[in-house]
Scaffold this active site. Structure first.
Site, PDB file in Angstrom:
ATOM      1  N   GLN A 262      -5.041  -1.595   9.530  1.00 24.01           N
ATOM      2  CA  GLN A 262      -4.857  -2.892   8.886  1.00 24.01           C
ATOM      3  C   GLN A 262      -5.365  -4.006   9.804  1.00 24.01           C
ATOM      4  O   GLN A 262      -4.998  -4.072  10.978  1.00 24.01           O
ATOM      5  CB  GLN A 262      -3.364  -3.099   8.560  1.00 24.01           C
ATOM      6  CG  GLN A 262      -3.058  -4.390   7.821  1.00 24.01           C
ATOM      7  CD  GLN A 262      -3.623  -4.445   6.414  1.00 24.01           C
ATOM      8  OE1 GLN A 262      -3.776  -3.411   5.743  1.00 24.01           O
ATOM      9  NE2 GLN A 262      -3.953  -5.626   5.945  1.00 24.01           N
TER      10      GLN A 262
ATOM     11  N   ASP B  49     -11.379   2.667   4.104  1.00 26.88           N
ATOM     12  CA  ASP B  49     -11.790   1.277   3.908  1.00 26.88           C
ATOM     13  C   ASP B  49     -13.304   1.122   3.784  1.00 26.88           C
ATOM     14  O   ASP B  49     -13.780   0.048   3.417  1.00 26.88           O
ATOM     15  CB  ASP B  49     -11.365   0.454   5.143  1.00 26.88           C
ATOM     16  CG  ASP B  49     -10.084  -0.322   4.924  1.00 26.88           C
ATOM     17  OD1 ASP B  49      -9.855  -0.768   3.801  1.00 26.88           O
ATOM     18  OD2 ASP B  49      -9.339  -0.487   5.911  1.00 26.88           O
TER      19      ASP B  49
ATOM     20  N   LYS C 256       0.852  -1.198   0.000  1.00 27.08           N
ATOM     21  CA  LYS C 256       0.000   0.000   0.000  1.00 27.08           C
ATOM     22  C   LYS C 256       0.883   1.243   0.000  1.00 27.08           C
ATOM     23  O   LYS C 256       0.633   2.209  -0.726  1.00 27.08           O
ATOM     24  CB  LYS C 256      -0.934   0.000   1.219  1.00 27.08           C
ATOM     25  CG  LYS C 256      -2.058  -1.021   1.098  1.00 27.08           C
ATOM     26  CD  LYS C 256      -2.834  -1.256   2.397  1.00 27.08           C
ATOM     27  CE  LYS C 256      -3.817  -2.409   2.220  1.00 27.08           C
ATOM     28  NZ  LYS C 256      -4.572  -2.749   3.425  1.00 27.08           N
TER      29      LYS C 256
HETATM   30  N1  GUN Z   1      -7.119  -6.990   5.987  1.00 21.29           N
HETATM   31  C1  GUN Z   1      -7.461  -7.750   4.920  1.00 21.29           C
HETATM   32  N2  GUN Z   1      -8.115  -6.994   4.002  1.00 21.29           N
HETATM   33  C2  GUN Z   1      -8.173  -5.743   4.506  1.00 21.29           C
HETATM   34  C3  GUN Z   1      -8.716  -4.518   4.029  1.00 21.29           C
HETATM   35  O1  GUN Z   1      -9.297  -4.427   2.936  1.00 21.29           O
HETATM   36  N3  GUN Z   1      -8.559  -3.455   4.853  1.00 21.29           N
HETATM   37  C4  GUN Z   1      -7.949  -3.546   6.046  1.00 21.29           C
HETATM   38  N4  GUN Z   1      -7.882  -2.451   6.774  1.00 21.29           N
HETATM   39  N5  GUN Z   1      -7.443  -4.651   6.527  1.00 21.29           N
HETATM   40  C5  GUN Z   1      -7.560  -5.751   5.756  1.00 21.29           C
END
Ligand code: GUN
Length: 280
Positions: free
Chosen positions: A92, A115, A48
């Site tokens: 995350q 998100d 990311k």
């Molecule tokens: N863990 C697995 N997929 C995601 C996601 O799309 N966002 C976040 N914040 N954590 C994750």
């Protein structure tokens, strides 16, 4: 059989975002909180960051070890909420076991909830209102289907998995497109009998080779959202690709299918939140 190339589509979306970002005086900024030492989460967070920097965004990464407290993360989120230079905040998941993810999600300003996990954004999505951001993976799945002109209206679709991150929001987005949606999960009985009747099968389970050829109707569309690691560290999807590809009309590969779309949508969400926060 057509391979649904998420990598190519993600590249197109990112190139477009890069061009739009170059035209901005101030850059979009994404803050990511990593409070887990799970190797996959670390890889996701570094991808990311790399992607954000390539677009010219500001990337802020906050990494913590297992001594971090809930209070410390609450204080950080409050600070990021107040900081007008930060447009998107992402926690995350999963977190260390002693932390409460839902409480953290709920204190993120919904306008910075990149998100789309905050109950305000989930609620808006469910009411047919425009959320500030839509969950990245479900958004990415819909974009792939649109790119390949796979019509959803009246189609019988099954989503395997009912998580807040993928299954539930994806079912909502599919309903908005007038698909007839079934959501299956670990307690579903006779899964094969159900999947075999569906025009589109979307799997978000996280078990390698969970979806086998005999579960799929001829010429169905198969979307693989699963990611699991084998002992040899090879990334595997949920779908037994080598066999299912012989029966499907369209199929996403792993890697190179839904995964790159998730990250592209995260970058798009960051850009959209930036615009919303900077509108005159
Ligand atoms: N863990 C697995 N997929 C995601 C996601 O799309 N966002 C976040 N914040 N954590 C994750």
């Amino acid at each position: 059989m057509i391979i649904l190339d998420g990598k190519k589509l993600a590249k197109k979306i990112l190139e477009d975002l890069k061009t739009k970002t170059e035209a901005l005086a101030k850059k979009p900024s994404l803050a990511v909180i990593l409070a887990n030492d799970n190797p996959s989460s670390k890889i996701y967070v570094s991808s990311k960051e790399k992607c954000a920097l390539e677009l010219g965004y500001q990337s802020l990464i906050y990494k913590f070890d297992n001594t971090v407290t809930q209070e410390k993360l609450i204080a950080l989120i409050n600070e990021l909420n107040q900081n007008s230079d930060v447009n998107g905040i992402l926690v995350q998941l999963p977190l260390f076991n002693h932390l409460n993810a839902q409480q953290l999600i709920e204190i993120i300003n919904p306008k910075k909830d990149v998100d789309g996990f905050h109950p305000i954004n989930v609620g808006k999505l469910n009411c047919g209102l425009k959320p500030y951001a839509i969950c990245c993976t479900p958004k990415g799945v819909i974009k792939i289907l649109d790119e390949y002109k796979i019509d959803l209206e009246g189609k019988n679709v099954i989503v395997i998995g009912r998580s807040n991150i993928v299954g539930k929001p994806l079912a909502t987005l599919l309903l908005q497109r007038n698909a007839t949606v079934t959501v299956a999960h670990s307690k579903t009985k006779n899964l094969k009998e159900i999947t075999k009747t569906k025009d589109i099968v979307i799997s978000a389970v996280g078990i390698a080779n969970f979806v086998k050829q005999d579960m799929i109707k001829k010429d169905a569309v198969v979307i693989d959202v699963g990611i699991s690691k084998q002992t040899n560290t090879k990334i595997m999807g949920d779908v037994d690709f080598e066999n299912v590809k012989n029966i499907a009309s369209h199929i996403t590969p792993v890697p190179g299918g839904v995964g790159p779309m998730t990250i592209a949508c995260l970058m798009e969400n960051t850009y959209e939140l930036y615009l919303e926060q900077n509108k005159k």
